[in-house]
Structures are given as C-alpha cells and as structure tokens.
Design a protein around this motif. Structure first.
Motif, PDB file in Angstrom:
ATOM      1  N   HIS A   6      -0.871  14.227  20.705  1.00  0.00           N
ATOM      2  CA  HIS A   6       0.543  14.392  21.039  1.00  0.00           C
ATOM      3  C   HIS A   6       1.195  13.074  21.445  1.00  0.00           C
ATOM      4  CE1 HIS A   6       0.855  18.820  20.939  1.00  0.00           C
ATOM      5  NE2 HIS A   6      -0.417  18.800  21.313  1.00  0.00           N
ATOM      6  N   HIS A  11      -6.454  19.168  28.482  1.00  0.00           N
ATOM      7  CA  HIS A  11      -5.597  18.004  28.259  1.00  0.00           C
ATOM      8  C   HIS A  11      -6.417  16.745  28.552  1.00  0.00           C
ATOM      9  CE1 HIS A  11      -1.463  20.187  28.827  1.00  0.00           C
ATOM     10  NE2 HIS A  11      -2.324  20.906  28.121  1.00  0.00           N
ATOM     11  N   ASN A  42       0.397  18.163  34.976  1.00  0.00           N
ATOM     12  CA  ASN A  42       1.828  17.883  35.046  1.00  0.00           C
ATOM     13  C   ASN A  42       2.207  16.525  34.479  1.00  0.00           C
ATOM     14  OD1 ASN A  42       0.535  16.536  37.153  1.00  0.00           O
ATOM     15  ND2 ASN A  42       2.353  16.556  38.458  1.00  0.00           N
ATOM     16  N   ASP A  59       3.047  14.208  31.379  1.00  0.00           N
ATOM     17  CA  ASP A  59       3.493  14.257  29.989  1.00  0.00           C
ATOM     18  C   ASP A  59       2.541  13.462  29.090  1.00  0.00           C
ATOM     19  OD1 ASP A  59       5.339  12.449  27.943  1.00  0.00           O
ATOM     20  OD2 ASP A  59       5.933  14.560  27.989  1.00  0.00           O
ATOM     21  N   PHE A  60       2.304  13.970  27.865  1.00  0.00           N
ATOM     22  CA  PHE A  60       1.370  13.307  26.950  1.00  0.00           C
ATOM     23  C   PHE A  60       1.838  11.905  26.576  1.00  0.00           C
ATOM     24  CE2 PHE A  60       0.204  17.801  25.783  1.00  0.00           C
ATOM     25  CZ  PHE A  60      -1.088  17.736  26.267  1.00  0.00           C
ATOM     26  N   HIS A  61       3.128  11.714  26.393  1.00  0.00           N
ATOM     27  CA  HIS A  61       3.627  10.385  26.040  1.00  0.00           C
ATOM     28  C   HIS A  61       3.345   9.397  27.170  1.00  0.00           C
ATOM     29  CE1 HIS A  61       6.799  12.693  23.443  1.00  0.00           C
ATOM     30  NE2 HIS A  61       5.599  12.688  22.888  1.00  0.00           N
ATOM     31  N   GLU A  62       3.624   9.815  28.386  1.00  0.00           N
ATOM     32  CA  GLU A  62       3.315   8.959  29.536  1.00  0.00           C
ATOM     33  C   GLU A  62       1.816   8.721  29.642  1.00  0.00           C
ATOM     34  OE1 GLU A  62       5.484   9.796  33.299  1.00  0.00           O
ATOM     35  OE2 GLU A  62       6.211  11.540  32.197  1.00  0.00           O
ATOM     36  N   ASP A  79       4.370  10.346  18.065  1.00  0.00           N
ATOM     37  CA  ASP A  79       4.002  11.731  18.333  1.00  0.00           C
ATOM     38  C   ASP A  79       3.851  12.474  17.010  1.00  0.00           C
ATOM     39  OD1 ASP A  79       3.748  14.383  19.042  1.00  0.00           O
ATOM     40  OD2 ASP A  79       5.300  14.327  20.591  1.00  0.00           O
TER      41      ASP A  79
END
Length: 351
Positions: free
Chosen positions: A35, A86, A142, A144-147, A347
């Motif tokens: 992601h 995750h 909590n 985010d995948f981008h972060e 992404d």
C-alpha cells in the motif's frame, strides 16, 4: 500482479508498468500486499539510471527498497504472522531461504548471500512482494501505510545516527543539515521531540530553512544568504554545537558547519550525494577534540521505537506526493528535477 519494472538501465522511461507473475512465498516467507513504497534518490532513481553498478541490480528489476502493507499470504514454516497483519519491510535481507527465526535451511545461522529488496531481489514497486518473515516489522494499527513506508526508510537511520552514534543528550545543541530533506526533517524531530535537544537547522533557501522551525527547530539558517559558521556560534554564545548531523556532504557548506562544532563535538553522517569529497579543517578537528562517525543502516531493535514515535505524532514524515504505481516513471522524473523535495510515495492500490 502489476509492477514497475526496468529491463535495462537508462532514463525514467525504461521503467515500465506491466503485468508480472504473482510471487509465491517460499519457506519462511510472507507475502505483502503493498500500500506504500517510497521513491529514493539513490537506491531507486540513480540505480535505474545505471550509475549504481556496484550494487549489482538483478535485471529485470522491480525497484522499491521499502514497502508497507498487509500480509495476504503465509509461506510454509511461518507461525508468528497471520493474514491481515500490518507490516513494513526494507533494506538488506537474505536472498536464499531462511526460517522465520533467520536460520538457514540446514538449521545453522544463515551465512548465504544478502541483498537489498528492490535491487538484488524484487522490491516494493509492485502489488505484491515476498520477504523473509524475519524481515517484516509490525506496524501500529493507527499508522497510515504511506507514512509507515517513509518511517521505515528514514527514521531508523536517523535514530541510529543520533541516539546510538552521537548519543545526544537533553539540552545539547544539535545542528541538523538539510532541513527539508527526509533524513534532515526526521533528525530535527528526534533531537527535539524525543530527546529534548536544542536544534539548529539549515538549508539553501529561507523557505526550506523555516520548514525546520515548523518541525520544532529553535534556530533556522539560510546558508545561501547567511554565514553558516557565524550564525551557529551566535546561536550558541560562541561555544559551538555538540553534534553535527549530515547526510549530504556538500563540499561548499559542510566545511562551514564543521567549523561550528564545539569542544568534544561529534559529527555523524550517513550520506554523500552532494560530495563525496569534502575538505575539513584538521586544526579544528584536533584542537576541539572532534570525533566523526559514519554509520549507514539501522538497528532492528530501534524499529518499534520509530514506529511508536510516528504513531504518537512525535515524528511526522514529510510526504510531497502520493502517486499511483502506474506513474512510477513520472515519479522518477520528478525526483531528478527536484531532488530536494519531500518524499514521493507510490501506492499500487491507486492503480
């Protein structure tokens, strides 16, 4: 699956968005549905251009030296992960089969070939990627995948330089080079928010220098219009900084920063894309009893600390753009045009 692949070295257009077979996890591996994967100036862009031949990229190459996503398939012999977890993964890892405890197939500590994902083995510029389960790192729910992808790429290196190598202490003056860069912006926040240091940061424009102030720095210096050494000494009442943190090796700027180091100062570095040859004043080196430490990479035990700090908001990564994987070549062009921009994240879920 879809992936961004280059079959030869060259300009960004050699990076093709194409169909590739779905990878299957081997013994001890997990498969990650990606992601987020970051675009890196050296390990992706320069690699694709052909200027990183010493890294021995395996063609055809699916780049992407980091990724964050969800485990969607478990290989044989893996019990510590489950589908839906995750995770993030990055960097060097075994190329041959290893158990989930990192042992070789013969039951002995793995001693086979190593290589970075995205260089010696398929990387994160794909819908799916398989990695040894021992190399996956759990993410806070909590975050985010981008972060998370950016944290995985830069925070552990910055943490290692400042915490383990420089051993920064509360109240010390720390000079962070490259306020708007990824390692620079993370370094500011570790020094200020995690440890409680007094932070000076600098950049080649007022706008980029002041980004450091927004991240928590106490002083921001625009070295294109200000004397860097003089401003450092002014801010520290003439004593100089305790720690100099650099990842650029700019031969015009770093010598001036070096002269701002005070007695028993420590310089740490893990980058040289602006150099690599930099002149330094050796009288200042020995007269001020300065130590210089070069240390790329990170320590596995620091990864959970980095992700926890990001999840708590103590470290906020700088993401300039989030693009679909299909625009990987455009992302490379953007990075070549403006190498000082914040991180670009690809992404695959966006197409």
């Amino acid at each position: 699956m879809k992936a961004a692949v280059f079959h030869e070295f060259g300009p960004p257009d050699v990076l093709k968005y194409q169909d590739m077979p779905d990878p299957e996890p081997r013994l001890g591996e997990v498969r990650i549905k990606v992601h987020g994967a970051t675009v890196n100036r050296v390990l992706d862009v320069a690699l694709r251009s052909g200027t990183q031949a010493h890294r021995q990229a395996q063609l055809p190459c699916i780049p992407g030296v980091d990724c964050a996503g969800v485990i969607d398939k478990i290989g044989p012999g893996v019990s510590k992960w489950k589908i839906g977890d995750h995770v993030a993964a990055a960097g060097g890892m075994p190329l041959d089969i290893v158990t989930e405890d990192g042992m070789g197939e013969d039951g002995k500590p793995y001693a086979g070939p190593m290589g970075m994902m995205g260089i010696r083995r398929p990387g994160g510029f794909a819908d799916l990627v398989c990695v040894p389960s021992s190399q996956a790192v759990a993410l806070p729910e909590n975050l985010d995948f981008h972060e998370a992808a950016v944290v995985m790429r830069h925070c552990p290196t910055a943490w290692n330089l400042l915490m383990n190598e420089a051993k920064i202490k509360p109240g010390e003056w720390v000079l962070i080079m490259g306020a708007s860069g990824n390692l620079g912006s993370v370094g500011i926040q570790i020094a200020k928010n995690i440890v409680g240091c007094k932070v000076i940061t600098c950049a080649g424009s007022r706008e980029r220098a002041e980004l450091g102030l927004k991240l928590g720095a106490d002083v921001a210096i625009d070295y294109s219009s200000q004397d860097l050494t003089a401003e450092i000494l002014k801010a520290t009442d003439g004593k100089g900084v305790d720690v100099l943190y650099d990842n650029i090796a700019n031969p015009d700027i770093l010598p001036k920063a070096f002269m701002g180091l005070g007695l028993d100062g420590r310089m740490v570095t893990a980058g040289a894309h602006g150099g690599p040859v930099v002149p330094i004043n050796f009288f200042h080196l020995y007269d001020r009893r300065i130590t210089i430490r070069g240390m790329p990479g990170a320590k596995a035990e620091d990864l959970p600390k980095c992700f926890a700090a990001a999840a708590e908001g103590k470290i906020k990564v700088q993401i300039a753009h989030v693009l679909p994987l299909s625009q990987a070549a455009e992302a490379h062009r953007m990075m070549e045009t403006d190498p000082g921009m914040g991180k670009i994240v690809l992404d695959p879920a966006m197409g």
